[in-house]
Design a protein around this motif. Structure first.
Motif, PDB file in Angstrom:
ATOM      1  N   LEU A 246      42.707   9.879  69.245  1.00 46.63           N
ATOM      2  CA  LEU A 246      42.184  10.096  67.902  1.00 46.63           C
ATOM      3  C   LEU A 246      41.585   8.797  67.356  1.00 46.63           C
ATOM      4  CD1 LEU A 246      41.842  11.811  65.345  1.00 46.63           C
ATOM      5  CD2 LEU A 246      44.131  11.068  64.634  1.00 46.63           C
ATOM      6  N   GLY A 247      40.365   8.890  66.888  1.00 47.24           N
ATOM      7  CA  GLY A 247      39.688   7.727  66.323  1.00 47.24           C
ATOM      8  C   GLY A 247      39.006   6.842  67.338  1.00 47.24           C
ATOM      9  N   HIS A 248      39.295   7.054  68.615  1.00 47.67           N
ATOM     10  CA  HIS A 248      38.801   6.126  69.630  1.00 47.67           C
ATOM     11  C   HIS A 248      37.347   6.382  70.027  1.00 47.67           C
ATOM     12  CE1 HIS A 248      43.000   5.104  69.790  1.00 47.67           C
ATOM     13  NE2 HIS A 248      42.796   4.203  70.719  1.00 47.67           N
ATOM     14  N   THR A 249      36.894   7.626  69.999  1.00 46.78           N
ATOM     15  CA  THR A 249      35.501   7.894  70.376  1.00 46.78           C
ATOM     16  C   THR A 249      34.553   7.243  69.370  1.00 46.78           C
ATOM     17  OG1 THR A 249      36.104   9.967  71.467  1.00 46.78           O
ATOM     18  CG2 THR A 249      33.792   9.683  70.848  1.00 46.78           C
ATOM     19  N   GLY A 267      42.109  -2.331  66.803  1.00 44.46           N
ATOM     20  CA  GLY A 267      42.801  -1.534  65.798  1.00 44.46           C
ATOM     21  C   GLY A 267      41.954  -1.253  64.578  1.00 44.46           C
ATOM     22  N   GLU A 268      41.096  -2.203  64.221  1.00 43.05           N
ATOM     23  CA  GLU A 268      40.166  -1.976  63.113  1.00 43.05           C
ATOM     24  C   GLU A 268      39.180  -0.874  63.474  1.00 43.05           C
ATOM     25  OE1 GLU A 268      40.207  -6.589  61.431  1.00 43.05           O
ATOM     26  OE2 GLU A 268      38.649  -5.922  62.839  1.00 43.05           O
ATOM     27  N   GLY A 269      38.729  -0.890  64.731  1.00 43.75           N
ATOM     28  CA  GLY A 269      37.841   0.176  65.188  1.00 43.75           C
ATOM     29  C   GLY A 269      38.526   1.526  65.162  1.00 43.75           C
ATOM     30  N   VAL A 270      39.810   1.560  65.531  1.00 42.85           N
ATOM     31  CA  VAL A 270      40.568   2.820  65.501  1.00 42.85           C
ATOM     32  C   VAL A 270      40.699   3.335  64.072  1.00 42.85           C
ATOM     33  CG1 VAL A 270      42.845   3.842  65.884  1.00 42.85           C
ATOM     34  CG2 VAL A 270      41.813   2.400  67.644  1.00 42.85           C
ATOM     35  N   ALA A 272      38.711   2.717  61.415  1.00 48.06           N
ATOM     36  CA  ALA A 272      37.412   3.236  60.993  1.00 48.06           C
ATOM     37  C   ALA A 272      37.080   4.519  61.738  1.00 48.06           C
ATOM     38  CB  ALA A 272      36.326   2.187  61.222  1.00 48.06           C
ATOM     39  N   GLY A 273      37.432   4.563  63.026  1.00 49.69           N
ATOM     40  CA  GLY A 273      37.167   5.750  63.829  1.00 49.69           C
ATOM     41  C   GLY A 273      37.940   6.961  63.352  1.00 49.69           C
ATOM     42  N   CYS A 274      39.205   6.771  62.974  1.00 52.65           N
ATOM     43  CA  CYS A 274      39.992   7.883  62.427  1.00 52.65           C
ATOM     44  C   CYS A 274      39.388   8.379  61.120  1.00 52.65           C
ATOM     45  CB  CYS A 274      41.438   7.442  62.195  1.00 52.65           C
ATOM     46  SG  CYS A 274      42.448   7.288  63.683  1.00 52.65           S
ATOM     47  N   ALA A 275      38.968   7.433  60.268  1.00 53.37           N
ATOM     48  CA  ALA A 275      38.338   7.831  59.010  1.00 53.37           C
ATOM     49  C   ALA A 275      37.070   8.642  59.274  1.00 53.37           C
ATOM     50  CB  ALA A 275      38.024   6.594  58.173  1.00 53.37           C
ATOM     51  N   LEU A 276      36.295   8.208  60.260  1.00 60.14           N
ATOM     52  CA  LEU A 276      35.066   8.931  60.592  1.00 60.14           C
ATOM     53  C   LEU A 276      35.372  10.292  61.216  1.00 60.14           C
ATOM     54  CD1 LEU A 276      32.977   5.954  61.984  1.00 60.14           C
ATOM     55  CD2 LEU A 276      32.530   7.221  59.871  1.00 60.14           C
ATOM     56  N   ALA A 277      36.411  10.364  62.049  1.00 62.16           N
ATOM     57  CA  ALA A 277      36.784  11.644  62.656  1.00 62.16           C
ATOM     58  C   ALA A 277      37.187  12.649  61.581  1.00 62.16           C
ATOM     59  CB  ALA A 277      37.917  11.443  63.657  1.00 62.16           C
ATOM     60  N   PHE A 278      37.959  12.189  60.592  1.00 57.20           N
ATOM     61  CA  PHE A 278      38.343  13.092  59.500  1.00 57.20           C
ATOM     62  C   PHE A 278      37.144  13.405  58.615  1.00 57.20           C
ATOM     63  CE2 PHE A 278      42.645  12.501  60.804  1.00 57.20           C
ATOM     64  CZ  PHE A 278      43.367  13.551  60.228  1.00 57.20           C
ATOM     65  N   ASP A 306      37.547   1.583  56.485  1.00 55.29           N
ATOM     66  CA  ASP A 306      37.630   3.037  56.328  1.00 55.29           C
ATOM     67  C   ASP A 306      36.284   3.710  56.540  1.00 55.29           C
ATOM     68  OD1 ASP A 306      36.314   2.161  54.088  1.00 55.29           O
ATOM     69  OD2 ASP A 306      37.687   3.070  52.640  1.00 55.29           O
ATOM     70  N   GLY A 307      35.371   3.028  57.220  1.00 54.58           N
ATOM     71  CA  GLY A 307      34.072   3.611  57.488  1.00 54.58           C
ATOM     72  C   GLY A 307      33.108   2.549  57.995  1.00 54.58           C
ATOM     73  N   LEU A 308      31.840   2.896  58.080  1.00 56.06           N
ATOM     74  CA  LEU A 308      30.850   1.977  58.634  1.00 56.06           C
ATOM     75  C   LEU A 308      30.657   0.752  57.755  1.00 56.06           C
ATOM     76  CD1 LEU A 308      28.054   4.408  59.922  1.00 56.06           C
ATOM     77  CD2 LEU A 308      30.001   3.459  61.170  1.00 56.06           C
ATOM     78  N   ALA A 309      30.623   0.939  56.450  1.00 60.21           N
ATOM     79  CA  ALA A 309      30.344  -0.186  55.561  1.00 60.21           C
ATOM     80  C   ALA A 309      31.434  -1.245  55.648  1.00 60.21           C
ATOM     81  CB  ALA A 309      30.207   0.317  54.124  1.00 60.21           C
ATOM     82  N   SER A 310      32.692  -0.827  55.562  1.00 58.23           N
ATOM     83  CA  SER A 310      33.785  -1.793  55.597  1.00 58.23           C
ATOM     84  C   SER A 310      33.989  -2.366  56.995  1.00 58.23           C
ATOM     85  CB  SER A 310      35.080  -1.166  55.080  1.00 58.23           C
ATOM     86  OG  SER A 310      35.363   0.047  55.747  1.00 58.23           O
ATOM     87  N   ALA A 311      33.493  -1.655  58.024  1.00 55.82           N
ATOM     88  CA  ALA A 311      33.525  -2.189  59.389  1.00 55.82           C
ATOM     89  C   ALA A 311      32.312  -3.078  59.663  1.00 55.82           C
ATOM     90  CB  ALA A 311      33.564  -1.052  60.408  1.00 55.82           C
ATOM     91  N   ARG A 312      31.416  -3.180  58.684  1.00 56.57           N
ATOM     92  CA  ARG A 312      30.210  -4.011  58.776  1.00 56.57           C
ATOM     93  C   ARG A 312      29.315  -3.570  59.935  1.00 56.57           C
ATOM     94  NH1 ARG A 312      34.505  -6.951  57.902  1.00 56.57           N
ATOM     95  NH2 ARG A 312      34.646  -7.680  60.059  1.00 56.57           N
ATOM     96  N   ILE A 313      29.132  -2.249  60.024  1.00 57.41           N
ATOM     97  CA  ILE A 313      28.262  -1.657  61.047  1.00 57.41           C
ATOM     98  C   ILE A 313      27.068  -1.035  60.342  1.00 57.41           C
ATOM     99  CG2 ILE A 313      28.057   0.108  62.830  1.00 57.41           C
ATOM    100  CD1 ILE A 313      29.915  -2.120  63.685  1.00 57.41           C
ATOM    101  N   ASP A 314      25.860  -1.472  60.689  1.00 60.91           N
ATOM    102  CA  ASP A 314      24.676  -0.894  60.063  1.00 60.91           C
ATOM    103  C   ASP A 314      23.754  -0.214  61.074  1.00 60.91           C
ATOM    104  OD1 ASP A 314      23.602  -3.045  61.369  1.00 60.91           O
ATOM    105  OD2 ASP A 314      22.850  -4.064  59.571  1.00 60.91           O
ATOM    106  N   ALA A 315      24.267   0.017  62.274  1.00 61.33           N
ATOM    107  CA  ALA A 315      23.467   0.668  63.318  1.00 61.33           C
ATOM    108  C   ALA A 315      23.187   2.120  62.949  1.00 61.33           C
ATOM    109  CB  ALA A 315      24.206   0.596  64.651  1.00 61.33           C
ATOM    110  N   SER A 316      22.123   2.650  63.528  1.00 65.56           N
ATOM    111  CA  SER A 316      21.758   4.048  63.281  1.00 65.56           C
ATOM    112  C   SER A 316      22.714   4.991  63.997  1.00 65.56           C
ATOM    113  CB  SER A 316      20.336   4.308  63.778  1.00 65.56           C
ATOM    114  OG  SER A 316      20.303   4.232  65.207  1.00 65.56           O
TER     115      SER A 316
END
Length: 366
Positions: A246-249, A267-270, A272-278, A306-316
């Motif tokens: 969960l959250g890993h993909t 763990g930070e990726g997990v 953010a990934g869980c937040a995105l999965a939900f 808890d998502g792309l912004a807080s993970a500092r990801i701006d990729a498409s």
């Protein structure tokens, strides 16, 4: 001391959990030494813990030899694996010997894989020193290294002979690493244990602040959950063990976008990934939006992305989905996703349209 058993028939092994266990580890390791030297593989950041362990072994009459590696994901490589295997062979490691992995997930994954292939399989003991390793990677026998194509794509299932967990060693763990490990704790509540998620909401801040009793409880609960899942599906063949992803993909795609760097640790990726999965589950009408918001709110409350912004990801979305296409779970062009019908109601979905995922990601705030 809490003892949890991973029931795998002839490969059954115990997980021992107790504060101060590192200093008493020789009580459990000396019988495995068979009067021979024990190799300890660790990293440069763990010198105090290495000294404690070697002191305990020496006092018990067990000779040890330390192999000290460079910290970080960069050590999960072909080059380090080759050097480690050569060093273990130089030390005369036999199939019946037990190599000790003293460290976080990188050390555990690397040492486990080296032991899986050394002389077609030798034994090893996990002594995890990070929260993430204590509640996740040290249990279950997944071992691997990283490659240019992605994370953990070269590896083997190879169970340890024993896992020794000392929650007190977390006192020396950097706060960021502790929070990252906490994401894997909460994951067990999100999978199938709503009551444990509520416990995390109530106690997570105190756990992270240093409450040892809360840490012991959380570790034991998470390890018991993982032990049950691993025993039911050791090699991830019937779908049960896949729930642990969960959250890993989503998370691995975010990590890949950063080049698996310190910009976003696992763990930070997990988280953010869980937040995105939900969030994706809510967008697909599978769970209530308030559940997705509640998950994101808990991550935010403890300082996790808890998502792309807080993970500092701006990729498409297209870029992130392309990272997903390299996921080792890809089968016949289909990528299974862990989605949720609610908190504690995770399930495996093999029908997800990656176009829907791309559009969902494009719609996320940056």
């Amino acid at each position: 001391m809490k003892t949890i058993t991973v029931d795998l028939g002839a490969r059954t092994y115990p997980i021992l959990i107790e504060a101060g266990l590192l200093a008493r580890a020789a009580d459990h390791l000396a019988p495995l030494a068979r009067g021979r030297m024990m190799a300890i593989v660790t990293d440069e950041n763990l010198a105090p813990h290495l000294a404690t362990l070697q002191g305990a072994l020496t006092a018990a009459g067990v000779e040890s030899e330390a192999i000290v590696l460079t910290p970080g994901e960069g050590s999960k490589s072909w080059a380090t694996l080759e050097a480690l295997c050569d060093r273990l062979l130089d030390l005369g490691i036999e199939r019946g010997d037990h190599v000790i992995a003293l460290g976080g997930g990188v050390i555990g994954d690397l040492v486990g894989f080296a032991c899986a292939i050394l002389k077609r399989g030798c034994k090893f003991v996990q002594i995890p020193t990070s929260l993430l390793a204590q509640v996740d990677s040290s249990v279950g026998g997944k071992t691997a290294i990283n490659t240019r194509a992605g994370k953990n794509l070269i590896g083997a299932f190879h169970q340890p002979a024993m896992v020794l967990i000392d929650p007190a060693v977390l006192d020396t763990l950097p706060a960021r690493e502790l929070r990252a490990g906490y994401a894997e704790v909460v994951k067990y509540g999100l999978i199938d244990d709503f009551a444990f998620f509520e416990w995390c909401e109530a106690n997570g801040a105190a756990l992270l602040a240093g409450d040892l009793a809360l840490r012991e409880h959380a570790i034991a609960h998470a390890v018991a959950a993982k032990a049950r899942i691993v025993a039911a599906d050791e090699h991830e063949t019937n779908g049960t063990r896949a729930l642990l992803n969960l959250g890993h993909t989503f998370g691995h795609a975010l990590e890949a976008e950063t080049g698996f760097s310190q910009a976003l640790i696992h763990g930070e990726g997990v988280a953010a990934g869980c937040a995105l999965a939900f969030g994706f589950s809510a967008a697909q009408g599978l769970c209530a939006g308030q559940d997705a918001a509640r998950v994101a709110a808990h991550w935010h409350s403890v300082g996790l992305p808890d998502g792309l912004a807080s993970a500092r990801i701006d990729a498409s979305g297209a870029t992130l989905v392309e990272h997903m296409r390299h996921d080792k779970k890809m089968a016949a062009g289909t990528l299974p996703f862990l989605l949720a019908r609610g908190i504690g109601q995770t399930y495996l979905d093999k029908t997800v349209d990656l176009g829907d995922v791309e559009r969902f990601l494009d719609a996320q705030p940056r």
